[in-house]
Write a protein that holds these residues in place. Sequence first.
Motif, mmCIF file in Angstrom:
data_model
loop_
_atom_site.group_PDB
_atom_site.id
_atom_site.type_symbol
_atom_site.label_atom_id
_atom_site.label_comp_id
_atom_site.label_asym_id
_atom_site.label_seq_id
_atom_site.Cartn_x
_atom_site.Cartn_y
_atom_site.Cartn_z
ATOM 1 N N VAL A 68 0.843 -1.187 0.000
ATOM 2 C CA VAL A 68 0.000 0.000 0.000
ATOM 3 C C VAL A 68 0.884 1.245 0.000
ATOM 4 O O VAL A 68 1.841 1.343 0.769
ATOM 5 C CB VAL A 68 -0.941 0.024 1.210
ATOM 6 C CG1 VAL A 68 -1.681 1.356 1.299
ATOM 7 C CG2 VAL A 68 -1.948 -1.123 1.132
ATOM 8 N N GLY A 69 0.561 2.173 -0.896
ATOM 9 C CA GLY A 69 1.361 3.390 -1.029
ATOM 10 C C GLY A 69 2.374 3.333 -2.149
ATOM 11 O O GLY A 69 2.914 4.366 -2.565
ATOM 12 N N ASP A 70 2.649 2.116 -2.665
ATOM 13 C CA ASP A 70 3.585 1.986 -3.779
ATOM 14 C C ASP A 70 2.952 2.520 -5.066
ATOM 15 O O ASP A 70 1.745 2.394 -5.282
ATOM 16 C CB ASP A 70 3.984 0.525 -3.987
ATOM 17 C CG ASP A 70 4.906 0.006 -2.907
ATOM 18 O OD1 ASP A 70 5.404 0.830 -2.108
ATOM 19 O OD2 ASP A 70 5.124 -1.224 -2.853
ATOM 20 N N SER A 71 3.769 3.077 -5.943
ATOM 21 C CA SER A 71 3.280 3.534 -7.242
ATOM 22 C C SER A 71 3.556 2.474 -8.294
ATOM 23 O O SER A 71 4.472 1.658 -8.149
ATOM 24 C CB SER A 71 3.947 4.853 -7.637
ATOM 25 O OG SER A 71 5.347 4.674 -7.761
ATOM 26 N N LEU A 72 2.757 2.485 -9.325
ATOM 27 C CA LEU A 72 2.825 1.443 -10.343
ATOM 28 C C LEU A 72 2.391 2.032 -11.680
ATOM 29 O O LEU A 72 1.433 2.797 -11.762
ATOM 30 C CB LEU A 72 1.896 0.287 -9.956
ATOM 31 C CG LEU A 72 1.967 -1.004 -10.768
ATOM 32 C CD1 LEU A 72 3.331 -1.656 -10.615
ATOM 33 C CD2 LEU A 72 0.869 -1.963 -10.327
ATOM 34 N N SER A 73 3.106 1.670 -12.751
ATOM 35 C CA SER A 73 2.740 2.101 -14.092
ATOM 36 C C SER A 73 1.842 1.043 -14.720
ATOM 37 O O SER A 73 2.225 -0.126 -14.822
ATOM 38 C CB SER A 73 3.995 2.314 -14.940
ATOM 39 O OG SER A 73 3.659 2.756 -16.236
ATOM 40 N N ASN A 82 -17.983 -1.566 -19.712
ATOM 41 C CA ASN A 82 -17.545 -0.173 -19.670
ATOM 42 C C ASN A 82 -16.923 0.216 -18.329
ATOM 43 O O ASN A 82 -16.950 1.382 -17.942
ATOM 44 C CB ASN A 82 -18.687 0.787 -20.019
ATOM 45 C CG ASN A 82 -18.688 1.142 -21.497
ATOM 46 O OD1 ASN A 82 -17.997 0.515 -22.296
ATOM 47 N ND2 ASN A 82 -19.473 2.133 -21.859
ATOM 48 N N LYS A 83 -16.360 -0.766 -17.627
ATOM 49 C CA LYS A 83 -15.646 -0.476 -16.389
ATOM 50 C C LYS A 83 -14.153 -0.390 -16.684
ATOM 51 O O LYS A 83 -13.610 -1.202 -17.430
ATOM 52 C CB LYS A 83 -15.903 -1.578 -15.353
ATOM 53 C CG LYS A 83 -17.340 -1.663 -14.887
ATOM 54 C CD LYS A 83 -17.502 -2.799 -13.880
ATOM 55 C CE LYS A 83 -18.945 -2.910 -13.400
ATOM 56 N NZ LYS A 83 -19.124 -4.039 -12.449
ATOM 57 N N PRO A 84 -13.464 0.597 -16.097
ATOM 58 C CA PRO A 84 -12.024 0.712 -16.328
ATOM 59 C C PRO A 84 -11.258 -0.402 -15.623
ATOM 60 O O PRO A 84 -11.534 -0.737 -14.473
ATOM 61 C CB PRO A 84 -11.683 2.078 -15.740
ATOM 62 C CG PRO A 84 -12.721 2.297 -14.691
ATOM 63 C CD PRO A 84 -13.978 1.657 -15.214
ATOM 64 N N ILE A 85 -10.328 -0.988 -16.327
ATOM 65 C CA ILE A 85 -9.490 -2.060 -15.794
ATOM 66 C C ILE A 85 -8.030 -1.697 -16.069
ATOM 67 O O ILE A 85 -7.687 -1.208 -17.140
ATOM 68 C CB ILE A 85 -9.819 -3.412 -16.458
ATOM 69 C CG1 ILE A 85 -11.264 -3.813 -16.169
ATOM 70 C CG2 ILE A 85 -8.856 -4.503 -15.985
ATOM 71 C CD1 ILE A 85 -11.547 -4.135 -14.706
ATOM 72 N N ALA A 86 -7.177 -1.970 -15.088
ATOM 73 C CA ALA A 86 -5.742 -1.721 -15.238
ATOM 74 C C ALA A 86 -5.009 -3.030 -15.474
ATOM 75 O O ALA A 86 -5.439 -4.096 -15.022
ATOM 76 C CB ALA A 86 -5.189 -1.024 -13.994
ATOM 77 N N THR A 87 -3.904 -2.950 -16.194
ATOM 78 C CA THR A 87 -3.057 -4.112 -16.408
ATOM 79 C C THR A 87 -1.596 -3.678 -16.428
ATOM 80 O O THR A 87 -1.284 -2.571 -16.892
ATOM 81 C CB THR A 87 -3.408 -4.843 -17.717
ATOM 82 O OG1 THR A 87 -2.499 -5.939 -17.904
ATOM 83 C CG2 THR A 87 -3.304 -3.922 -18.921
ATOM 84 N N THR A 88 -0.729 -4.547 -15.933
ATOM 85 C CA THR A 88 0.704 -4.287 -16.020
ATOM 86 C C THR A 88 1.278 -4.836 -17.320
ATOM 87 O O THR A 88 2.468 -4.663 -17.591
ATOM 88 C CB THR A 88 1.443 -4.909 -14.825
ATOM 89 O OG1 THR A 88 1.071 -6.288 -14.708
ATOM 90 C CG2 THR A 88 1.093 -4.179 -13.530
ATOM 91 N N GLN A 89 0.450 -5.502 -18.121
ATOM 92 C CA GLN A 89 0.893 -5.941 -19.438
ATOM 93 C C GLN A 89 1.160 -4.724 -20.332
ATOM 94 O O GLN A 89 0.463 -3.703 -20.217
ATOM 95 C CB GLN A 89 -0.172 -6.821 -20.098
ATOM 96 C CG GLN A 89 -0.402 -8.155 -19.420
ATOM 97 C CD GLN A 89 -1.503 -8.937 -20.121
ATOM 98 O OE1 GLN A 89 -2.636 -8.469 -20.243
ATOM 99 N NE2 GLN A 89 -1.171 -10.121 -20.593
ATOM 100 N N LYS A 90 2.162 -4.820 -21.175
ATOM 101 C CA LYS A 90 2.499 -3.711 -22.062
ATOM 102 C C LYS A 90 1.846 -3.927 -23.422
ATOM 103 O O LYS A 90 2.129 -4.908 -24.107
ATOM 104 C CB LYS A 90 4.016 -3.603 -22.229
ATOM 105 C CG LYS A 90 4.761 -3.339 -20.927
ATOM 106 C CD LYS A 90 4.351 -2.008 -20.304
ATOM 107 C CE LYS A 90 5.105 -1.736 -19.012
ATOM 108 N NZ LYS A 90 4.661 -0.474 -18.379
ATOM 109 N N PRO A 91 0.973 -3.016 -23.844
ATOM 110 C CA PRO A 91 0.315 -3.174 -25.149
ATOM 111 C C PRO A 91 1.281 -2.905 -26.288
ATOM 112 O O PRO A 91 2.329 -2.279 -26.104
ATOM 113 C CB PRO A 91 -0.788 -2.104 -25.096
ATOM 114 C CG PRO A 91 -0.209 -1.038 -24.219
ATOM 115 C CD PRO A 91 0.572 -1.778 -23.157
ATOM 116 N N LEU A 92 0.918 -3.364 -27.469
ATOM 117 C CA LEU A 92 1.739 -3.134 -28.652
ATOM 118 C C LEU A 92 1.630 -1.697 -29.138
ATOM 119 O O LEU A 92 2.491 -1.229 -29.899
ATOM 120 C CB LEU A 92 1.333 -4.097 -29.772
ATOM 121 C CG LEU A 92 1.527 -5.588 -29.456
ATOM 122 C CD1 LEU A 92 0.963 -6.449 -30.577
ATOM 123 C CD2 LEU A 92 2.999 -5.901 -29.230
ATOM 124 N N ALA A 93 0.589 -0.988 -28.714
ATOM 125 C CA ALA A 93 0.414 0.416 -29.100
ATOM 126 C C ALA A 93 -0.553 1.079 -28.128
ATOM 127 O O ALA A 93 -1.300 0.394 -27.401
ATOM 128 C CB ALA A 93 -0.106 0.534 -30.522
#
Length: 305
Positions: A68-73, A82-93
């Motif tokens: 908790v408190g850590d930052s993440l890209s 239509n719900k926002p979802i985050a992923t640590t996977q890197k997209p191709l674009a």
Amino acid sequence: MEGKVLSLQQRIKTFPPTPHILILTSMIEIGKENELTFINKTNAGLYLSDGIDEVLLPYIHVPDGLQVGDSLSVFVYLDNENKPIATTQKPLAYVGQFAYLTVIDANEHGAFLDLGIAKDIFVPYMEQRVPMEIDEQYIVYLYLDELSGRIVASSKIGGFLQVSDFDVNQGDEVQLLITEETDLGYNAIINNKYIGLLYHNELFEPLQPGDVKKGFIKQIREDNKIDLSLQRIGFSHILDLKTILLEKLEKNQGKLNLGDKSSPDEIYKQLKISKKAFKKSIGGLYKERLIEIDDEEIRLIPKSE
């Protein structure tokens, strides 16, 4: 809800889901990389925040040791609800970029492209320059759909390219994305903004759509057409080649099996340059008395001579 700060999920449910609302009311950008902070843990995953809005990061994409408190890209997209979802996977674009992507499914409504993450990208049929086929690859532009706010793509890329007011000049080094072959050469997207042309008679290596190359602005014509080159333009290019040739000679016991009669293919195979550039370079070195030249070989002159 007066006086209450809404989360990103609440805003999407409360207002019609257009990209204008998402962009204006949310600091978290759909289709982009976001630097967020881990604030809470739930059964479904971790909630990340930019200080105003929150987005869910499913456990499958949570890196080990996150506190908790850590930052993440993370990359953020909208799911089927239509719900926002985050992923640590890197997209191709990302949204606002051109890319060469593969079709993994298609129907009468459109095609789905592999973005390199768990979420595929939809190309509506009306946004297809030619009907897309499964397993084929196409140059597309990613943007946010006006009705759903989701990431979509178009292979009608002309409307997304800037055709004047260029911020590049003759001789500038640029990044090129090869788009297609024409009668004259290969069209290429310049710095994700403009379109230019590499001429067949100036190319000494095979090119394919989707290739990313370092290139140079050869000239910007009066009609706003941009001519490109894969070699540096002007005298500085010859200086660079002379340095490269001297280094190759020193590494090869002072000899190189290339000379005045060598074929363009053999010169390109060894040095990745045209015969014209090669002859200019060795001519300069010869005038400086640094090399000897014959039909099939150049030799480094020892410094003692």
